[in-house]
Write a protein that holds these residues in place. Structure first.
Motif, PDB file in Angstrom:
ATOM      1  N   MET A 255       6.907  -5.398  29.327  1.00  0.00           N
ATOM      2  CA  MET A 255       8.233  -5.434  29.969  1.00  0.00           C
ATOM      3  C   MET A 255       8.821  -4.019  30.121  1.00  0.00           C
ATOM      4  O   MET A 255       9.869  -3.860  30.712  1.00  0.00           O
ATOM      5  CB  MET A 255       9.213  -6.278  29.142  1.00  0.00           C
ATOM      6  N   THR A 256       8.170  -3.037  29.527  1.00  0.00           N
ATOM      7  CA  THR A 256       8.671  -1.667  29.645  1.00  0.00           C
ATOM      8  C   THR A 256       8.254  -1.106  31.008  1.00  0.00           C
ATOM      9  O   THR A 256       7.070  -0.999  31.308  1.00  0.00           O
ATOM     10  CB  THR A 256       8.097  -0.775  28.515  1.00  0.00           C
ATOM     11  N   THR A 257       9.269  -0.777  31.811  1.00  0.00           N
ATOM     12  CA  THR A 257       8.985  -0.279  33.168  1.00  0.00           C
ATOM     13  C   THR A 257       9.350   1.203  33.251  1.00  0.00           C
ATOM     14  O   THR A 257      10.038   1.732  32.369  1.00  0.00           O
ATOM     15  CB  THR A 257       9.846  -1.029  34.193  1.00  0.00           C
ATOM     16  N   LEU A 258       8.940   1.834  34.326  1.00  0.00           N
ATOM     17  CA  LEU A 258       9.303   3.241  34.530  1.00  0.00           C
ATOM     18  C   LEU A 258      10.825   3.386  34.562  1.00  0.00           C
ATOM     19  O   LEU A 258      11.384   4.352  34.044  1.00  0.00           O
ATOM     20  CB  LEU A 258       8.684   3.763  35.838  1.00  0.00           C
ATOM     21  N   GLU A 259      11.496   2.385  35.160  1.00  0.00           N
ATOM     22  CA  GLU A 259      12.956   2.453  35.257  1.00  0.00           C
ATOM     23  C   GLU A 259      13.580   2.510  33.855  1.00  0.00           C
ATOM     24  O   GLU A 259      14.494   3.290  33.587  1.00  0.00           O
ATOM     25  CB  GLU A 259      13.454   1.229  36.051  1.00  0.00           C
ATOM     26  N   ILE A 260      13.060   1.696  32.950  1.00  0.00           N
ATOM     27  CA  ILE A 260      13.565   1.701  31.569  1.00  0.00           C
ATOM     28  C   ILE A 260      13.305   3.059  30.923  1.00  0.00           C
ATOM     29  O   ILE A 260      14.159   3.625  30.240  1.00  0.00           O
ATOM     30  CB  ILE A 260      12.910   0.544  30.766  1.00  0.00           C
ATOM     31  N   LEU A 261      12.136   3.602  31.162  1.00  0.00           N
ATOM     32  CA  LEU A 261      11.794   4.905  30.560  1.00  0.00           C
ATOM     33  C   LEU A 261      12.700   6.001  31.119  1.00  0.00           C
ATOM     34  O   LEU A 261      13.100   6.927  30.403  1.00  0.00           O
ATOM     35  CB  LEU A 261      10.314   5.215  30.806  1.00  0.00           C
ATOM     36  N   ARG A 262      13.045   5.880  32.404  1.00  0.00           N
ATOM     37  CA  ARG A 262      13.986   6.848  33.000  1.00  0.00           C
ATOM     38  C   ARG A 262      15.331   6.756  32.293  1.00  0.00           C
ATOM     39  O   ARG A 262      15.969   7.761  31.988  1.00  0.00           O
ATOM     40  CB  ARG A 262      14.178   6.548  34.486  1.00  0.00           C
ATOM     41  N   GLN A 263      15.752   5.518  32.034  1.00  0.00           N
ATOM     42  CA  GLN A 263      17.046   5.338  31.344  1.00  0.00           C
ATOM     43  C   GLN A 263      17.006   5.973  29.946  1.00  0.00           C
ATOM     44  O   GLN A 263      17.985   6.530  29.481  1.00  0.00           O
ATOM     45  CB  GLN A 263      17.368   3.855  31.211  1.00  0.00           C
TER      46      GLN A 263
ATOM     47  N   HIS B 139       1.291   7.235  32.228  1.00  0.00           N
ATOM     48  CA  HIS B 139       1.048   8.339  33.178  1.00  0.00           C
ATOM     49  C   HIS B 139       2.255   8.552  34.100  1.00  0.00           C
ATOM     50  O   HIS B 139       2.628   9.684  34.391  1.00  0.00           O
ATOM     51  CB  HIS B 139      -0.231   8.082  33.983  1.00  0.00           C
ATOM     52  N   GLU B 140       2.857   7.448  34.543  1.00  0.00           N
ATOM     53  CA  GLU B 140       4.060   7.581  35.395  1.00  0.00           C
ATOM     54  C   GLU B 140       5.175   8.254  34.605  1.00  0.00           C
ATOM     55  O   GLU B 140       5.907   9.105  35.115  1.00  0.00           O
ATOM     56  CB  GLU B 140       4.555   6.195  35.832  1.00  0.00           C
ATOM     57  N   PHE B 141       5.283   7.870  33.328  1.00  0.00           N
ATOM     58  CA  PHE B 141       6.321   8.438  32.466  1.00  0.00           C
ATOM     59  C   PHE B 141       6.092   9.950  32.308  1.00  0.00           C
ATOM     60  O   PHE B 141       7.022  10.754  32.358  1.00  0.00           O
ATOM     61  CB  PHE B 141       6.293   7.732  31.111  1.00  0.00           C
ATOM     62  N   ALA B 142       4.818  10.315  32.151  1.00  0.00           N
ATOM     63  CA  ALA B 142       4.490  11.738  31.995  1.00  0.00           C
ATOM     64  C   ALA B 142       4.928  12.509  33.234  1.00  0.00           C
ATOM     65  O   ALA B 142       5.508  13.609  33.135  1.00  0.00           O
ATOM     66  CB  ALA B 142       2.991  11.898  31.765  1.00  0.00           C
ATOM     67  N   ARG B 143       4.690  11.915  34.415  1.00  0.00           N
ATOM     68  CA  ARG B 143       5.091  12.604  35.657  1.00  0.00           C
ATOM     69  C   ARG B 143       6.608  12.752  35.711  1.00  0.00           C
ATOM     70  O   ARG B 143       7.146  13.769  36.132  1.00  0.00           O
ATOM     71  CB  ARG B 143       4.575  11.835  36.884  1.00  0.00           C
ATOM     72  N   GLU B 144       7.310  11.714  35.250  1.00  0.00           N
ATOM     73  CA  GLU B 144       8.776  11.760  35.235  1.00  0.00           C
ATOM     74  C   GLU B 144       9.267  12.880  34.304  1.00  0.00           C
ATOM     75  O   GLU B 144      10.179  13.632  34.640  1.00  0.00           O
ATOM     76  CB  GLU B 144       9.315  10.391  34.783  1.00  0.00           C
ATOM     77  N   ILE B 145       8.635  12.990  33.147  1.00  0.00           N
ATOM     78  CA  ILE B 145       9.026  14.041  32.188  1.00  0.00           C
ATOM     79  C   ILE B 145       8.798  15.416  32.822  1.00  0.00           C
ATOM     80  O   ILE B 145       9.655  16.304  32.753  1.00  0.00           O
ATOM     81  CB  ILE B 145       8.212  13.893  30.871  1.00  0.00           C
ATOM     82  N   LEU B 146       7.665  15.564  33.473  1.00  0.00           N
ATOM     83  CA  LEU B 146       7.344  16.855  34.107  1.00  0.00           C
ATOM     84  C   LEU B 146       8.352  17.214  35.198  1.00  0.00           C
ATOM     85  O   LEU B 146       8.612  18.385  35.447  1.00  0.00           O
ATOM     86  CB  LEU B 146       5.931  16.805  34.713  1.00  0.00           C
TER      87      LEU B 146
END
Ligand SMILES: Cc1ncc(COP(=O)(O)O)c(C=O)c1O
Length: 552
Positions: free
Chosen positions: A520-528, A424-431
């Motif tokens: 271990m997959t964090t929002l920071e990693i997904l941002r990268q 869900h955090e990743f989805a918000r980042e994409i948006l």
């Protein structure tokens, strides 16, 4: 087996004495320390690989690897000693394998596993029980039956009396372990088929007489399986294997939330019922669709099935373990009304490959696939192989049973919650990013998105079908290219798939797919990962390409 020839230290020959040493248990300190040395080599050697490599490693391109592995001869004499073989596996094979444990590897349903799984799997290999029969597994079969009752309870929540009666009942069967989710789905539909086309006076049943005789006996021409368009292809495979024909899988449209469209389902049923020579074998609900992670309205589907007297199977290969999260188990509401449920151990139970399972609400349903033989699985025995598609199989139930003891359902629940909440955090980042479009928001821990610069989103909304087609073709090319280039760069991995958007015109769009299960997959990693995709996009496509795309 491996004896050095003194004249030529490289030459090894098969030798009985050395061969025997590989069968005999370590009896003295020297043998024990050799054994430990090998285990250490494996555990720490692989640990090093898992630490330093990311996702789809590209040490050597696949083409080169293909050239390297072309020798098709079996060697008469041994080639290598165990230590060398282990070294090869660690130093040559592992670096060219895929580090699915990397937190940057978020493209598939295969991910990191807790380290203790390796120890548990080693015990299974060392014991080498064969759970097809009690004579080769004894207590292990008993433990497996107990575990089946535990997982059955997680899904179906029957009464204390029910589990007391069936936990070790040799006559009844709550479910079975099987190779994978595919064969679990095959088993569910196999049982459903045999129940529907059961023996009756003058007919020995479909299992005995085959599909042609069964259709004649039941006065039908066709069986169908109904499932949403987002079904896993194993449903089709099952229908192929079972003689139903994979063209008789009817894929119902999904609604705007990627769940089966209930109105469309009802219409399909009405349509089929008009022809009394066609029968519905099963309706399948999906609890965690492979591509989007979405969950069908299981309770509503169960009610439809019960009204029409149709077998209701739920493919919860992916989403089943969500039941262990008190916070999110409601997403699977109604799963307890299913006739059968597929659930995979090697997915969200975080087990090593592979462990499929299928459970039946009614403990007599698996009688429809009962087999006996003279030397094992005899009538009256409690051999688990009596009602199982598999013959010989390993005791993976020991791994799952132990893992549940180590983690508790609460531990698993935390993993599930991390996956869903990070998605869900990743989805918000994409948006929040102008370059990306969120295509299917996460319901569980899978989401899809694509590169679609904001001006394109604006253009797509009012566009004609033809214009949309032209724009989407270009976007598909971009997304395919970026996904491939990111994979080849070897730092991170998301997968891609093609979704059909819009019921009317069925526009095919290529999307990037993320499966977030690695704790271990964090929002920071997904941002990268998104940053990298942006970088690849701007380097691969010239300004003029981008401008002409926006000008479409
Ligand atoms: C929903 C669903 N069902 C069934 C399967 C098949 O599982 P397996 O690959 O273990 O055969 C998958 C695999 O991705 C899946 O996602």
């Amino acid at each position: 087996m491996l004896k050095d020839m003194t004249s030529n230290p490289k030459k090894l020959v098969a030798d009985w004495q050395s061969l025997m040493r590989t069968f005999i248990r370590p009896e003295d300190d020297a043998a024990r320390s050799t054994l430990l040395k090998y285990m250490e080599q494996i555990l720490f050697g692989l640990h090093e690989f898992l630490k330093t490599n990311v996702g789809f490693t590209e040490e050597q391109p696949l083409k080169v690897l293909g050239y390297r592995f072309t020798d098709t001869h079996l060697n008469e004499n041994p080639e290598k000693k165990l230590a060398e073989v282990i070294t090869d596996l660690i130093e040559d094979i592992a670096p060219n394998a895929v580090n699915v444990a990397s937190p940057y590897f978020v493209g598939h349903m295969t991910s990191a596993i807790p380290f203790f799984m390796v120890h548990l799997k080693t015990i299974v290999a060392a014991l080498n029980q064969n759970v097809v029969k009690l004579e080769t597994s004894k207590v292990v079969s008993v433990v497996e039956k107990q575990l089946q009752a535990k997982i059955h309870r997680l899904i179906f929540q029957k009464s204390e009396d029910f589990y007391r009666e069936h936990v070790q009942n040799a006559e009844t069967t709550l479910g079975t372990f099987i190779e994978d989710g595919t064969l679990a789905n095959v088993t569910a539909l196999w049982v459903a088929r045999n129940k529907l086309l059961a023996p009756k006076p003058g007919f020995g049943g479909v299992e005995a007489e085959g599909i042609h005789a069964a259709y004649k006996a039941y006065d039908i021409d066709r069986l169908t399986v109904i499932v949403s368009a987002l079904h896993h292809y194993s449903i089709k495979k099952a229908c192929g294997v079972l003689g139903i024909g994979n063209e008789n899988v009817i894929a119902v449209d999904v609604d705007d939330n990627n769940r089966i469209d209930m109105d469309a389902l009802e219409k399909v049923i009405v349509q089929i019922r008009k022809n009394n020579r066609t029968k519905i074998l099963a309706i399948v609900g999906i609890a965690g669709a492979t591509e989007t992670g979405t969950v069908d309205p299981l309770r509503q589907m169960a009610m439809v099935c019960s009204r029409h007297g149709v077998h209701f199977h739920v493919d919860a290969a992916w989403g089943g373990p969500t039941l262990m999260s008190a916070k999110y188990r409601h997403i699977l509401d109604g799963i307890d009304l299913a006739d059968s449920v597929t659930i995979d151990g090697h997915k969200q139970f975080y087990m090593p490959m592979t462990c499929g399972m299928v459970y039946f609400r009614d403990p007599t349903h698996m009688d429809a696939v009962r087999y006996h033989s003279n030397y094992v699985i005899r009538p009256g025995s409690a051999d688990l192989g009596i009602k199982s598609l598999a013959g010989s199989r390993e005791a993976v139930s020991l791994v799952l049973d132990s893992a549940l003891k180590i983690m508790g359902t609460r531990g698993y629940g935390l993993l599930i919650e991390h996956g869903i909440e990070t998605a869900h955090e990743f989805a918000r980042e994409i948006l929040s990013r102008k370059l990306f479009q969120l295509v299917t928001p996460p319901e569980l821990n899978i989401l899809t998105y694509r590169i679609c610069p904001e001006p394109m989103v604006q253009k797509l909304a009012p566009a004609t079908l033809e214009q949309r087609h032209e724009i989407n073709e270009k976007l598909n090319h971009i997304n395919m290219t970026v996904q491939r280039m990111q994979r080849e760069a070897g730092k991170s991995f998301v997968s891609r798939t093609t979704l059909t958007k819009g019921k009317r015109d069925g526009e095919k769009i290529i999307v990037l797919r993320s499966v977030i299960m690695n704790p271990m997959t964090t929002l920071e990693i997904l941002r990268q990962i998104l940053d990298e995709q942006e970088k690849i996009f701007f380097s691969a496509f010239r300004n003029s390409d981008i401008q002409s795309l926006c000008a479409l």
